[in-house]
Design a protein around this motif. Structure first.
Motif, short mmCIF file in Angstrom:
data_model
loop_
_atom_site.label_atom_id
_atom_site.label_comp_id
_atom_site.label_asym_id
_atom_site.label_seq_id
_atom_site.Cartn_x
_atom_site.Cartn_y
_atom_site.Cartn_z
N ARG A 1 0.79 -1.23 0.00
CA ARG A 1 0.00 0.00 0.00
C ARG A 1 0.82 1.27 0.00
NH1 ARG A 1 -0.26 -2.48 4.96
NH2 ARG A 1 -0.12 -1.24 6.86
N ARG B 1 8.84 2.18 7.66
CA ARG B 1 7.86 3.09 7.05
C ARG B 1 8.10 4.52 7.53
NH1 ARG B 1 2.28 0.18 7.42
NH2 ARG B 1 1.68 1.93 6.12
N GLN B 2 8.58 4.66 8.75
CA GLN B 2 8.95 5.98 9.24
C GLN B 2 10.13 6.50 8.43
OE1 GLN B 2 7.55 8.07 11.54
NE2 GLN B 2 9.12 9.47 10.79
N ARG C 1 8.83 7.65 5.09
CA ARG C 1 8.16 8.95 5.17
C ARG C 1 9.17 10.07 5.33
NH1 ARG C 1 4.37 6.70 8.60
NH2 ARG C 1 5.09 7.92 10.37
N HIS D 1 9.80 13.21 2.83
CA HIS D 1 9.78 14.61 3.29
C HIS D 1 11.08 15.31 2.89
CE1 HIS D 1 6.94 13.68 6.94
NE2 HIS D 1 6.51 13.16 5.82
N GLU E 1 11.15 16.02 -0.71
CA GLU E 1 10.18 17.06 -1.04
C GLU E 1 10.70 18.43 -0.57
OE1 GLU E 1 6.28 15.49 -0.30
OE2 GLU E 1 5.26 17.19 -1.25
N ASP F 1 -2.97 4.33 8.18
CA ASP F 1 -2.19 3.37 7.40
C ASP F 1 -1.50 2.32 8.26
OD1 ASP F 1 -1.73 2.65 4.81
OD2 ASP F 1 0.19 3.65 4.67
N ARG G 1 -0.62 17.10 2.98
CA ARG G 1 0.70 16.53 3.21
C ARG G 1 1.59 17.50 4.00
NH1 ARG G 1 0.81 14.62 -2.02
NH2 ARG G 1 2.44 16.07 -2.64
N HIS H 1 3.26 16.93 7.66
CA HIS H 1 4.71 17.11 7.91
C HIS H 1 4.92 18.08 9.06
CE1 HIS H 1 5.89 16.15 3.44
NE2 HIS H 1 5.04 15.29 3.95
N GLU I 1 4.09 16.54 12.27
CA GLU I 1 5.09 15.53 12.61
C GLU I 1 6.40 16.19 13.05
OE1 GLU I 1 4.75 12.33 9.80
OE2 GLU I 1 6.10 11.02 10.92
N ARG J 1 7.01 13.51 19.69
CA ARG J 1 6.57 12.16 19.35
C ARG J 1 5.71 11.51 20.43
NH1 ARG J 1 10.41 8.88 15.38
NH2 ARG J 1 10.62 10.59 13.90
N MET K 1 1.59 11.38 15.54
CA MET K 1 1.65 10.29 14.57
C MET K 1 2.54 9.17 15.10
SD MET K 1 0.37 9.68 11.60
CE MET K 1 0.57 8.60 10.18
#
Lengths: 434, 434
Positions: free
Chosen positions: A201, A335-336, A339, A343, A346, B189, B339, B343, B346, B351, B409
């Motif tokens: 996914r 998965r962290q 991500r 980021h 991006e 997810d 998104r 971010h 996050e 955390r 998250m």
């Protein structure tokens, strides 16, 4: 021995002819069905061809005013997408005989835009690596690549101007490279994935095959409403080349063609560089991609594994067991990390950035050896970036290989524009060249 | 009039009794089926109850050594999940009569962990807002909330100790609040969504209902392999309260109960504050959420809209048309904004952060008025953050309302620990209290 049909109109041309009243959708479908009949015995690209339904749909389209972007254009659908009333086998023994009761969202959107579904194309088992029976149209002794094997072969051979594929590691860009056509994997999550059998996914992405960049753009436009036609007036001053951390896996034929390609760029050639922290992370990206894919596949295919492990190929069973064995904490960390890396990219890569890298490690391998390596694709699939393969390279024996145009997240339009410029300058669609 | 069964064992207790040989899975299933028979005529929580399949599955489990986390524990599945051989109607006219041919990935994982599926529970049409026939167990004249109406009612009434739900805007936290039970929506997810009818791919999240926090943790542990049991030794020094930008939508009964709750926190009370740039963005979040949900629903349900717009409720049809009318560029901008906001949060929220906010605008509204408002849920669904509703509040007439524990998250464990601490300190599961 090859199996290619020459001089079939592309998707834009087909739509234009229909809109101008010079061709009917019914004729367009019939012409393609003729080619299918000719070539399918050698290519084995299709799970099922739905002649009467396609002609019926075309007659319906012919009775309606032109509206959608692909009004009357025949399309092929990879057999992991649900298409109502058609097989939905996903290349698997377990699902042999299943018929879908509904259309995947993306298929419904294609139909809304006027597309005519000719049938379902062969996919590797659940879009993993177990080869299909499909052959490469340029050389029947070779694989078309996977997992979107049938869609790539159907477009390359001229059976359809457009086809749906999906990519989780390299399932669009690699077969496009091997089959000498255009393959476009949009930015992650641009196109709805509902009704497509899931594999991973975080990675599964719907994309398309065509024989020109504007044709590939057209189908994605039909699905998203975006304006993605390449800017024909663009003339990039520099084309940054990125050999990538997996360059050591390039085969001799690719190394030689790639060096010639870099030279051919002449004054436009430049070397693409990421920020050092990205570069560092990209070295780990292929392994990270492989672990996430295995862990998520074990969840996505939990039913299939429970129901009939003996119906799965040995390779898939091993993959699912590998995925199940990855600890929950490692999954979370992976998965962290994905991500964070998305980021980071991006944040640091300019929004309009585009770079060129190989589409595959070399040309299509022999049929018996599998579907080829996704090494040049894993990194970009992990990052979710838009990629377009254009057929610009060839081996000494004339087998196609692709140049992969990759761009920043969301820069689908920029990728398509550069891909189109490269095609106009250096190539033409491979299957028309021969 | 209410419809509640008292003193049924929870999921952990059921699993413990079975593991200790003091209860068989078959007995556990039979006990629940008795309760279902008793209460279902009033509650109408189920689309279908699969008595013989459940007993057969329980007998199979009884013949096997204890292995999985929910070995022999009965569960209910919201009817947007595929469960092999059971109806898969998605609360829709269009899909009335459909039977699923496979299990959703999450359902297969629950079965692998020993869970016994009793049947499918009522869902609003495609998990949107069209009410089901299900009634609230605490007051049959009221709604259980939506969209996971049947799952919440089935757990609240004692028909099952565990149930699957999904949340896109407020479809787990709101019905948990209205039904006086624990509802847990994990981080976006965390749990596989394959085989669950999609509504909005950026938001759809699989979650669970239970009558205690450790029970909710147990099911998510079974699905993910994570260790999520609340830390019973925790004693938070401060519990930051966040009334949120939608506080003006709190109804009088909630305002009064919430103020009393804040006072009850005494020295542990503190005010939660986000960084100013987050606070600014959160004010826009509910509208952003609604636009993304509409736009993505129009893609996810493109087939259903094409096939039978007349089989859809007026509200859903209007939503899909609203979604289709949002321009492609606005969709891109909205998802980019989502998104960026994810971010930002996050990056700036620690955390281990956790804060408390209402689960719903008030108690369950009357049945005829719909499924209630998701106002207190949209923001957290948009951000993809873990949320747990615990039944700590009540109206003057004794109707339950939830306190929503939200965390950063990935801080699912922290959220569950605080939720459990609150339950131990201030509440007990509502349906056991009455």
């Amino acid at each position: 021995m090859s199996a290619l049909s020459k001089n079939t109109p592309g998707a834009l041309e087909t739509a234009r002819l229909i809109a101008a009243g010079q061709l009917t959708a019914t004729q367009a479908v019939q012409q393609r069905l003729e080619i299918v009949k000719d070539l399918e015995p050698n290519l084995k690209a299709w799970v099922s061809i739905h002649e009467s339904e396609a002609i019926e749909a075309a007659q319906m389209i012919d009775s309606m005013p032109v509206s959608g972007k692909i009004h009357g254009v025949p399309i092929a659908i990879k057999d992991i997408f649900a298409v109502k009333g058609m097989p939905w086998h996903c290349g698997s023994e377990l699902w042999k005989g299943r018929t879908a009761e509904f259309d995947a969202g993306s298929v419904a959107l294609a139909r809304r835009a006027g597309g005519i579904v000719l049938g379902k194309t062969e996919t590797t088992e659940f879009a993993f690596y177990q080869p299909t029976r499909t052959r490469n149209p340029h050389d029947l002794s070779r694989t078309p690549g996977g997992s979107s094997s049938g869609s790539a072969a159907a477009v390359a051979s001229g059976m359809v101007p457009l086809a749906f594929g999906t990519q989780t590691s390299g399932s669009i860009i690699r077969p496009a490279s091997f089959c000498g056509i255009v393959g476009f994997k949009p930015s992650f999550d641009l196109i709805e994935t509902g009704g497509v059998a899931p594999l991973s996914r975080s990675l599964d992405t719907v994309g398309v095959f065509a024989r020109s960049v504007p044709d590939a753009s057209l189908l994605v436009e039909a699905l998203t409403g975006l304006n993605l036609q390449p800017d024909a007036s663009a003339n990039p001053t520099k084309l940054p080349v990125y050999r990538s951390p997996v360059w050591d896996q390039a085969e001799p034929e690719l190394v030689s063609a790639w060096s010639a390609f870099e030279e051919g760029l002449a004054a436009k050639f430049s070397v693409h560089k990421f920020a050092p922290e990205i570069e560092l992370a990209l070295a780990e990206a292929p392994d990270l991609h492989a672990r996430i894919m295995a862990a998520e596949a074990a969840e996505a295919l939990a039913y299939e594994y429970a129901e009939g492990p003996e119906t799965l190929s040995e390779a898939l069973r091993a993959e699912l067991e590998k995925g199940s064995a990855i600890s929950a904490d490692e999954r979370l960390r992976d998965r962290q990390a994905m991500r964070s890396l998305r980021h980071l990219v991006e944040g640091l890569v300019p929004r309009n950035a585009v770079w060129l890298t190989p589409s595959s490690t070399g040309p299509a391998p022999l049929f018996e050896t599998g579907t080829g390596s996704p090494s040049f694709n894993r990194i970009w699939s992990l990052l979710g970036l838009p990629c377009c393969s254009v057929p610009l390279l060839q081996t000494h024996d004339g087998l196609p290989m692709g140049v992969q145009v990759v761009g920043a997240m969301g820069n689908d339009g920029g990728v398509l524009t550069v891909a189109d410029w490269l095609m106009a300058r250096f190539g033409q669609c491979w299957s028309q060249q021969n």
